[in-house]
Structure formats: C-alpha cells, structure tokens
Design a protein around this motif. Structure first.
Motif, PDB file in Angstrom:
ATOM      1  N   LEU A 136     -44.333 -23.222 -53.579  1.00 37.79           N
ATOM      2  CA  LEU A 136     -43.497 -22.128 -53.119  1.00 37.79           C
ATOM      3  C   LEU A 136     -44.340 -20.949 -52.670  1.00 37.79           C
ATOM      4  O   LEU A 136     -45.335 -20.585 -53.296  1.00 37.79           O
ATOM      5  CB  LEU A 136     -42.534 -21.703 -54.228  1.00 37.79           C
ATOM      6  CG  LEU A 136     -41.594 -22.813 -54.752  1.00 37.79           C
ATOM      7  CD1 LEU A 136     -40.760 -22.297 -55.907  1.00 37.79           C
ATOM      8  CD2 LEU A 136     -40.716 -23.336 -53.632  1.00 37.79           C
ATOM      9  N   GLY A 137     -43.903 -20.350 -51.579  1.00 42.19           N
ATOM     10  CA  GLY A 137     -44.578 -19.158 -51.046  1.00 42.19           C
ATOM     11  C   GLY A 137     -43.684 -18.400 -50.104  1.00 42.19           C
ATOM     12  O   GLY A 137     -44.167 -17.862 -49.095  1.00 42.19           O
ATOM     13  N   GLY A 138     -42.387 -18.391 -50.398  1.00 39.75           N
ATOM     14  CA  GLY A 138     -41.459 -17.690 -49.522  1.00 39.75           C
ATOM     15  C   GLY A 138     -41.389 -18.351 -48.161  1.00 39.75           C
ATOM     16  O   GLY A 138     -41.115 -19.541 -48.032  1.00 39.75           O
ATOM     17  N   SER A 139     -41.631 -17.541 -47.124  1.00 41.27           N
ATOM     18  CA  SER A 139     -41.598 -18.067 -45.753  1.00 41.27           C
ATOM     19  C   SER A 139     -42.859 -18.849 -45.403  1.00 41.27           C
ATOM     20  O   SER A 139     -42.975 -19.338 -44.278  1.00 41.27           O
ATOM     21  CB  SER A 139     -41.421 -16.917 -44.758  1.00 41.27           C
ATOM     22  OG  SER A 139     -42.503 -15.993 -44.862  1.00 41.27           O
ATOM     23  N   HIS A 140     -43.786 -18.954 -46.342  1.00 46.72           N
ATOM     24  CA  HIS A 140     -45.005 -19.748 -46.149  1.00 46.72           C
ATOM     25  C   HIS A 140     -45.112 -20.798 -47.249  1.00 46.72           C
ATOM     26  O   HIS A 140     -46.133 -20.927 -47.926  1.00 46.72           O
ATOM     27  CB  HIS A 140     -46.254 -18.841 -46.148  1.00 46.72           C
ATOM     28  CG  HIS A 140     -46.387 -18.003 -44.922  1.00 46.72           C
ATOM     29  ND1 HIS A 140     -45.576 -16.901 -44.684  1.00 46.72           N
ATOM     30  CD2 HIS A 140     -47.215 -18.112 -43.841  1.00 46.72           C
ATOM     31  CE1 HIS A 140     -45.923 -16.351 -43.525  1.00 46.72           C
ATOM     32  NE2 HIS A 140     -46.896 -17.065 -42.994  1.00 46.72           N
ATOM     33  N   SER A 141     -44.048 -21.539 -47.432  1.00 48.43           N
ATOM     34  CA  SER A 141     -44.026 -22.591 -48.439  1.00 48.43           C
ATOM     35  C   SER A 141     -44.563 -23.896 -47.865  1.00 48.43           C
ATOM     36  O   SER A 141     -44.578 -24.091 -46.637  1.00 48.43           O
ATOM     37  CB  SER A 141     -42.607 -22.803 -48.966  1.00 48.43           C
ATOM     38  OG  SER A 141     -42.118 -21.630 -49.582  1.00 48.43           O
ATOM     39  N   TYR A 142     -44.990 -24.778 -48.770  1.00 50.32           N
ATOM     40  CA  TYR A 142     -45.545 -26.070 -48.373  1.00 50.32           C
ATOM     41  C   TYR A 142     -44.908 -27.158 -49.231  1.00 50.32           C
ATOM     42  O   TYR A 142     -44.407 -26.894 -50.335  1.00 50.32           O
ATOM     43  CB  TYR A 142     -47.065 -26.110 -48.545  1.00 50.32           C
ATOM     44  CG  TYR A 142     -47.816 -25.241 -47.560  1.00 50.32           C
ATOM     45  CD1 TYR A 142     -48.369 -25.782 -46.403  1.00 50.32           C
ATOM     46  CD2 TYR A 142     -47.972 -23.874 -47.786  1.00 50.32           C
ATOM     47  CE1 TYR A 142     -49.060 -24.991 -45.495  1.00 50.32           C
ATOM     48  CE2 TYR A 142     -48.647 -23.072 -46.881  1.00 50.32           C
ATOM     49  CZ  TYR A 142     -49.192 -23.636 -45.743  1.00 50.32           C
ATOM     50  OH  TYR A 142     -49.856 -22.854 -44.840  1.00 50.32           O
ATOM     51  N   ILE A 143     -44.954 -28.373 -48.716  1.00 53.00           N
ATOM     52  CA  ILE A 143     -44.495 -29.542 -49.462  1.00 53.00           C
ATOM     53  C   ILE A 143     -45.625 -30.555 -49.505  1.00 53.00           C
ATOM     54  O   ILE A 143     -46.386 -30.691 -48.529  1.00 53.00           O
ATOM     55  CB  ILE A 143     -43.218 -30.147 -48.842  1.00 53.00           C
ATOM     56  CG1 ILE A 143     -42.590 -31.172 -49.795  1.00 53.00           C
ATOM     57  CG2 ILE A 143     -43.476 -30.748 -47.476  1.00 53.00           C
ATOM     58  CD1 ILE A 143     -41.162 -31.539 -49.436  1.00 53.00           C
ATOM     59  N   ILE A 144     -45.774 -31.248 -50.625  1.00 54.48           N
ATOM     60  CA  ILE A 144     -46.935 -32.111 -50.873  1.00 54.48           C
ATOM     61  C   ILE A 144     -46.507 -33.563 -50.840  1.00 54.48           C
ATOM     62  O   ILE A 144     -45.519 -33.944 -51.467  1.00 54.48           O
ATOM     63  CB  ILE A 144     -47.588 -31.778 -52.230  1.00 54.48           C
ATOM     64  CG1 ILE A 144     -48.031 -30.307 -52.248  1.00 54.48           C
ATOM     65  CG2 ILE A 144     -48.778 -32.701 -52.501  1.00 54.48           C
ATOM     66  CD1 ILE A 144     -48.500 -29.835 -53.603  1.00 54.48           C
ATOM     67  N   ASP A 145     -47.268 -34.341 -50.085  1.00 53.84           N
ATOM     68  CA  ASP A 145     -47.044 -35.793 -50.035  1.00 53.84           C
ATOM     69  C   ASP A 145     -48.127 -36.453 -50.873  1.00 53.84           C
ATOM     70  O   ASP A 145     -49.303 -36.423 -50.517  1.00 53.84           O
ATOM     71  CB  ASP A 145     -47.100 -36.285 -48.589  1.00 53.84           C
ATOM     72  CG  ASP A 145     -46.710 -37.754 -48.472  1.00 53.84           C
ATOM     73  OD1 ASP A 145     -46.412 -38.364 -49.515  1.00 53.84           O
ATOM     74  OD2 ASP A 145     -46.709 -38.282 -47.348  1.00 53.84           O
ATOM     75  N   ASN A 146     -47.735 -37.019 -52.017  1.00 52.33           N
ATOM     76  CA  ASN A 146     -48.701 -37.643 -52.922  1.00 52.33           C
ATOM     77  C   ASN A 146     -49.020 -39.072 -52.560  1.00 52.33           C
ATOM     78  O   ASN A 146     -49.833 -39.711 -53.226  1.00 52.33           O
ATOM     79  CB  ASN A 146     -48.185 -37.608 -54.361  1.00 52.33           C
ATOM     80  CG  ASN A 146     -48.191 -36.207 -54.930  1.00 52.33           C
ATOM     81  OD1 ASN A 146     -49.103 -35.437 -54.663  1.00 52.33           O
ATOM     82  ND2 ASN A 146     -47.176 -35.861 -55.678  1.00 52.33           N
TER      83      ASN A 146
END
Length: 351
Positions: A254-264
C-alpha cells in the motif's frame, strides 16, 4: 676264429707259480683280504641302511617343515583376521554407543512428545465432548456468529470509508472499459446488472479508457484520479482480507496513489512493445511488483496489476461463496463483496 676265454685261465702266461713255503703266507693274506672285504661289505650295508633311514628322516622332516609352514601361514592369516575383527568390533561398539546416545535422546523426545500429545488428546476429547453436547454446539455457533458480526461491522466501516456508489450520467465512462448493456450478470441475490451507469469509490471514477488508447496526451489529473481510486480499492481489499483472515494470493504494497501488487509466481515480465497482445516473457524466478498507476509506468504492467487486483477480489468473493462479475470489473466486484458481507445471509449461512 674268436679265442676261447675259458682257456685264458689255463694259459701258462697268466699262471703264477707259488712256492709251497709261501703258499700259507698268501693263503692267510687272501683270508685276511676276504675278511676285510666282508667287513667292508657289512659296513657298506650298515652305511646304506643308515643313509636310507636318514633320507627317510629328512623326507619326514621336510614334510613336517612344510606342514609347519602352512600352519604358520594359516596362523598368521587367522591372526590378521582376528585383528580385523577386533577393529570391526571396536568400531561397531563405538557406533552402537553413538546410536544408543541418539536413541536415548530420541526416547526422551518421544516421552516429552508423548506427554504433550496425551495432554492435547485429553483437551481434544474434552473439546469434542463439549461440542458433541447441545450446549457446546450452540456455543460454537454463537462464537461463529459473533465473529461474522464482527467481520460484518468492520466491513461496514470500510464501506463508509470507501463507499462504492453508482452515479448515472449520459456520457460517463465506466470502470476500466465501458460496460456493454447487460455485460454484468445478475448476482445470486437476483440483482439486476448495471446498465449505462458508472461506479465510483469515494466519488472517484476509474475513468481509464482502454489501454490501447492511452498516450502521452491524456489528462494528467484523470490519470492521477484513477491511481488514487486504485489505491482506495487496494486498501479496502487489504483490510477486508485481514478481517476475513484470508491470505491474498497476490499481496499488496500500500502507498495510496502509488500502490503496488506483488506476483509471487515465477517472474513474468510484460513486454511494452505491443500493449494489445499483453505478451509475456519468462525471466529468472523472482517476485515481481506491478504498479497500480499509469503515470511514468509501462501501461501493460499497470494493466496486469489491475488484473491481479481483480484476482484478489475474486479470491475473496469465492471465499464467501460468491462468483466474480468479470475479469475487468474491479469496482463492481468490490461493491458486490461489500454488499454480500453486509447482508443477513453472511451471518445466517454459517458452515
């Protein structure tokens, strides 16, 4: 004509005349010689007998010597065998001692584990007895109901924090891509599909048009609003997953408008040369982060990030017994997830 050898003895030339006076002397001399010859023959026979007996003794001695040598060799081999057996016995004794120590520690561990298992078994039997009774089953149902009520309450707080609403407008763009009429099927509750409406989260639209139409000339504010909306969705998904105690298949950073999602999963690199084909090329196995924003980022990677976010929503919907509304309907799936959790069926349909 051959001469007659018998006549040689009567040949006068070979006859020695001995006078009578010397005859006794010669006769005694011949007698003594004959006696000496007999003695010599006897001595020779004795020597021959002794020699034969000595030869036999020597032969027996050689046989005995050979037998003794064989016995000595056998003794040496047995001695070496005994030494090897002694070494093996010593090593076996050391191994047995080590194994005894290991077995002793294993027995101690088993005793401790047995005691723990016995206590756990007693507790399990007690819990099973309590659950088998009517009061125990009722208590379990009450606890489950309390948990569901708590989850429902926390989800309602998320719904108030990030409200997903339907706003009707004549030319408003829908989430990610415009919905064709009736593209979202009716839910299990018999709700009608969204038609000619736009969903918002905290008043923000996901007004990203098709990624094939994205360019450097798009409105920066529009891109920023979409990134902020995706940040809201990511935060809501993360909170709901924690309340339902569901580990997300694709974790969120999470980072507000700079969020990321992780592909494991093994690394999947998305090529930016052809965004329409969303080509995938496998690289070295590592975890990959994909941005939930478009500004300054590869559009295909951002589209894949939104796809993974929707897969997390699908995972949560499946967990509560519902189906996803589609692979691109992020806000619609979030709205459906919030609606089902806040419904009375969520509490009544306890397993």
């Amino acid at each position: 004509m051959e001469p007659n050898h018998n006549n040689l003895s009567t040949n006068p030339q070979h006859i020695t005349l001995i006078e009578w006076d010397h005859f006794n002397h010669h006769l005694s001399r011949l007698s003594s010689l004959s006696s000496a010859l007999n003695d010599s023959k006897n001595k020779k026979q004795l020597l021959h007998d002794k020699l034969q007996s000595l030869i036999k003794v020597i032969a027996v001695s050689l046989v005995r010597s050979n037998e003794l040598e064989e016995m000595r060799q056998k003794l040496e081999s047995k001695k070496m065998m005994m030494e090897n057996m002694s070494i093996h016995c010593r090593l076996a004794k050391e191994d047995a001692s080590k194994q005894e120590e290991q077995l002793s520690s294993a027995v101690q561990s088993l005793l401790v584990a047995g005691g723990t298992l016995s206590e756990a078994n007693k507790k399990l039997q007690e819990s099973s007895r309590l659950l088998s009774e009517e009061e125990g089953h009722v208590r379990l149902r009450n606890l489950q109901k309390m948990l569901r009520v708590r989850q429902q309450y926390m989800t309602s707080q998320i719904s108030m924090l990030y409200p997903v609403k339907i706003s009707v407008g004549p030319a408003q763009e829908q989430e990610l891509e415009a919905y064709p009429a009736g593209s979202i099927a009716e839910t299990s509750a018999g709700r009608k599909p969204i038609n000619q409406r736009s969903l918002t989260i905290q008043g923000l639209h996901l007004t990203m048009t098709s990624f094939r139409k994205m360019s450097l000339f798009n409105d920066k504010k529009e891109i920023q609003r979409s990134a902020t909306a995706l940040g809201y969705v990511a935060h809501a998904v993360s909170l709901i997953a924690s309340y339902l105690q569901v580990p997300l298949r694709y974790p969120l950073q999470l980072g507000g408008s700079h969020s990321y999602i992780i592909d494991n999963a093994p690394s999947i690199e998305l090529t930016s040369s052809d965004a329409s084909s969303s080509a995938l090329s496998f690289q070295n196995a590592k975890h990959m982060k994909f941005p939930l924003l478009l500004e300054g980022q590869d559009m295909t990677r951002a589209a894949y990030a939104v796809f993974l976010l929707n897969k997390d929503l699908e995972q949560l919907l499946n967990f509560i017994g519902a189906n996803s509304l589609g692979p691109r309907h992020v806000l619609a799936n979030l709205r459906e997830l919030l609606r089902i959790i806040q419904s009375s069926d969520f509490i009544d349909n306890l397993i």
